[in-house]
Design a protein around this motif. Structure first.
Motif, short mmCIF file in Angstrom:
data_model
loop_
_atom_site.label_atom_id
_atom_site.label_comp_id
_atom_site.label_asym_id
_atom_site.label_seq_id
_atom_site.Cartn_x
_atom_site.Cartn_y
_atom_site.Cartn_z
N LYS A 37 14.35 72.80 70.48
CA LYS A 37 13.98 71.09 70.81
C LYS A 37 14.74 70.59 70.64
O LYS A 37 15.15 69.13 71.06
N GLU A 38 15.98 70.69 69.75
CA GLU A 38 17.06 70.16 68.89
C GLU A 38 18.22 70.48 70.27
O GLU A 38 18.88 69.73 69.63
N MET A 39 18.60 71.33 70.53
CA MET A 39 19.01 71.51 71.22
C MET A 39 19.02 71.97 72.48
O MET A 39 17.76 72.82 73.68
N GLY A 40 19.93 71.24 73.22
CA GLY A 40 19.89 72.16 75.03
C GLY A 40 21.17 72.45 75.76
O GLY A 40 22.13 72.20 74.72
N GLN A 67 24.80 73.58 88.92
CA GLN A 67 25.47 73.47 87.23
C GLN A 67 25.58 71.74 87.19
O GLN A 67 24.88 71.08 85.64
N ARG A 68 25.13 71.08 87.91
CA ARG A 68 25.80 69.22 87.26
C ARG A 68 23.24 69.69 87.31
O ARG A 68 22.96 68.72 85.88
N VAL A 69 22.24 69.96 88.02
CA VAL A 69 21.48 69.76 88.40
C VAL A 69 21.09 70.85 86.71
O VAL A 69 19.89 70.34 85.93
N ALA A 70 21.50 72.15 86.34
CA ALA A 70 21.57 71.87 85.37
C ALA A 70 21.76 71.28 83.70
O ALA A 70 21.17 71.85 82.48
N ILE A 71 22.92 70.76 84.11
CA ILE A 71 23.03 69.65 82.87
C ILE A 71 22.01 68.65 82.31
O ILE A 71 21.50 68.28 81.71
N ALA A 72 21.03 68.37 84.09
CA ALA A 72 20.58 66.70 84.05
C ALA A 72 19.09 67.77 83.30
O ALA A 72 18.51 67.23 82.55
N ARG A 73 18.75 68.98 83.76
CA ARG A 73 17.18 69.04 83.09
C ARG A 73 18.00 69.64 81.27
O ARG A 73 16.75 69.54 80.98
N ALA A 74 18.96 70.02 81.01
CA ALA A 74 19.12 69.90 79.63
C ALA A 74 19.26 68.26 79.00
O ALA A 74 18.68 68.49 78.18
N PRO A 116 17.59 65.96 74.02
CA PRO A 116 18.51 67.42 72.91
C PRO A 116 19.33 66.19 71.88
O PRO A 116 19.78 65.42 72.08
N ASN A 117 19.66 67.05 70.49
CA ASN A 117 20.79 65.97 69.49
C ASN A 117 21.80 66.88 69.64
O ASN A 117 22.70 66.38 69.33
N ILE A 118 21.49 68.44 70.29
CA ILE A 118 23.24 69.05 70.68
C ILE A 118 23.48 69.45 71.66
O ILE A 118 22.03 70.24 72.22
N MET A 119 24.45 69.15 72.44
CA MET A 119 24.16 69.97 73.94
C MET A 119 25.50 71.00 73.61
O MET A 119 26.33 71.49 73.50
N LEU A 120 25.06 72.03 74.39
CA LEU A 120 25.69 73.27 74.27
C LEU A 120 26.45 73.60 75.25
O LEU A 120 25.15 74.00 76.24
N PHE A 121 27.47 73.89 75.47
CA PHE A 121 28.16 74.78 77.40
C PHE A 121 28.74 75.89 76.76
O PHE A 121 29.76 76.15 76.19
N ASP A 122 28.21 76.58 77.55
CA ASP A 122 29.16 77.90 77.44
C ASP A 122 29.68 78.29 78.70
O ASP A 122 28.97 79.06 79.61
N GLU A 161 29.63 58.27 77.47
CA GLU A 161 28.94 57.62 76.98
C GLU A 161 27.38 58.50 76.30
O GLU A 161 26.93 56.42 76.07
N HIS A 162 27.59 59.04 76.22
CA HIS A 162 26.04 59.51 74.91
C HIS A 162 27.10 60.07 74.07
O HIS A 162 28.06 60.88 74.01
N ASP A 163 26.14 59.31 72.33
CA ASP A 163 26.81 59.68 71.23
C ASP A 163 25.92 61.36 70.83
O ASP A 163 24.88 61.15 69.91
N LEU A 164 25.83 62.02 71.93
CA LEU A 164 25.49 63.70 71.46
C LEU A 164 26.92 64.20 70.89
O LEU A 164 27.80 64.40 71.09
N THR A 165 26.21 64.96 69.74
CA THR A 165 26.60 65.97 69.21
C THR A 165 27.26 67.49 70.07
O THR A 165 26.21 67.36 70.58
N MET A 166 28.03 68.14 70.13
CA MET A 166 28.06 68.83 72.15
C MET A 166 29.62 69.34 71.31
O MET A 166 30.50 69.84 70.41
N LEU A 167 28.99 70.82 71.89
CA LEU A 167 29.50 72.61 71.17
C LEU A 167 30.02 73.06 72.70
O LEU A 167 29.57 73.31 73.62
N LEU A 168 31.19 73.37 72.61
CA LEU A 168 32.18 73.78 73.93
C LEU A 168 33.30 74.80 73.86
O LEU A 168 33.94 74.73 73.59
#
Length: 265
Positions: free
Chosen positions: A101-104, A167-174, A179-185, A209-216
């Motif tokens: 649940k921490e990650m999208g 893909q934009r819907v997939a981002i909205a779904r995540a 999540p506190n962390i967003m992962l983009f593969d 706009e969002h203070d998320l931890t993001m890993l791309l």
């Protein structure tokens, strides 16, 4: 070493911490005693050639792949392990469900449910995994579908959308899972070239706009330059070099990094 889940050390914990992580597929070592951390709110891009271990890092964080050795902490809590009587043991399925649940994650392929509308694709997990009421899930879905510019397509099915729209819907779904962390593969690798920009614009807006931890993980070097606080170059399962985008792209220090960037830029 201090227990990273102790409250006394919680505030100083990185959001992601990987210690000597090894991942093997048969005889092939994909991650080789990897040490890697991402600070809270940091935007980090991983680059490297195919087979360097980039996507494996994300899949391990999403618990889609197991690890062979090492320990991973998410916000101070072990991911693939849990504490029992003061020692680490392999994680139970209940622990893994909590940690997920921490990650999208946003994948190369959009992975939308083809038989569900856009709205239902985004509301399904918040209702069934998080236990939100239908009304709350719809309000949350509207918020994030508006963010990604898809409010005019609520009742459409994935087959009626372009790849960029899916893909934009997939981002909205995540995002709807909070999540506190967003992962983009490699989120643009399956898109036609003219659709890449619309997805990158959404990711850039999200990072601003969002203070998320993001890993791309991406092959889009110019976007990595604009998006990232830090860029890490992976090769053969280890980090060869890392630094700010300016440092890495303008003046790489390692010969292997120089060779790679020459081939892709």
């Amino acid at each position: 070493m201090n227990n990273p889940s102790d409250p006394a050390t919680q505030a100083s914990n990185p959001m992601i911490l990987m210690e000597k992580v090894v991942k093997r597929f048969g005889d092939v070592t994909v991650l080789d005693a990897l040490d890697f951390e991402v600070a809270r709110g940091e935007k980090v891009t991983i680059i490297g050639s195919s087979g360097s271990g980039k996507s494996t890092v994300l899949r391990i964080l999403m618990t889609l792949e197991t690890i062979n050795e090492g320990v991973i902490y998410i916000d101070g809590k072990p991911l693939w392990h849990e504490y029992r009587d003061g020692r680490l043991i392999p994680a139970s399925e209940a622990h893994l469900r909590t940690m997920r649940k921490e990650m999208g994650m946003v994948f190369q392929q959009f992975n939308l449910f083809p038989h569900m509308t856009v709205l239902r694709n985004v509301t399904e997990s918040p209702m069934h995994v998080l236990g939100l009421s239908r009304q709350k899930a719809i309000r949350r879905a509207h918020k994030y579908l508006d963010l990604v510019g898809m409010m005019d397509h609520l009742d459409k099915f994935p087959s009626q959308l372009s790849g960029g729209q899916q893909q934009r819907v997939a981002i909205a779904r995540a995002l709807a899972m909070h999540p506190n962390i967003m992962l983009f593969d490699e989120p643009t690798s399956a898109l036609d070239p003219e659709l890449v920009g619309e997805v990158l614009t959404v990711i850039r807006r999200l990072s601003e706009e969002h203070d998320l931890t993001m890993l791309l993980v991406t092959h889009e070097m110019e976007f990595a330059r604009q998006f990232s606080d830090r860029v890490c170059f992976f090769d053969k399962g280890v980090i060869v070099e890392q630094g700010t985008p300016e440092e890495l792209f303008t003046a790489p220090q390692k010969e292997r990094t120089q060779q790679f960037l020459k081939s892709v830029m």
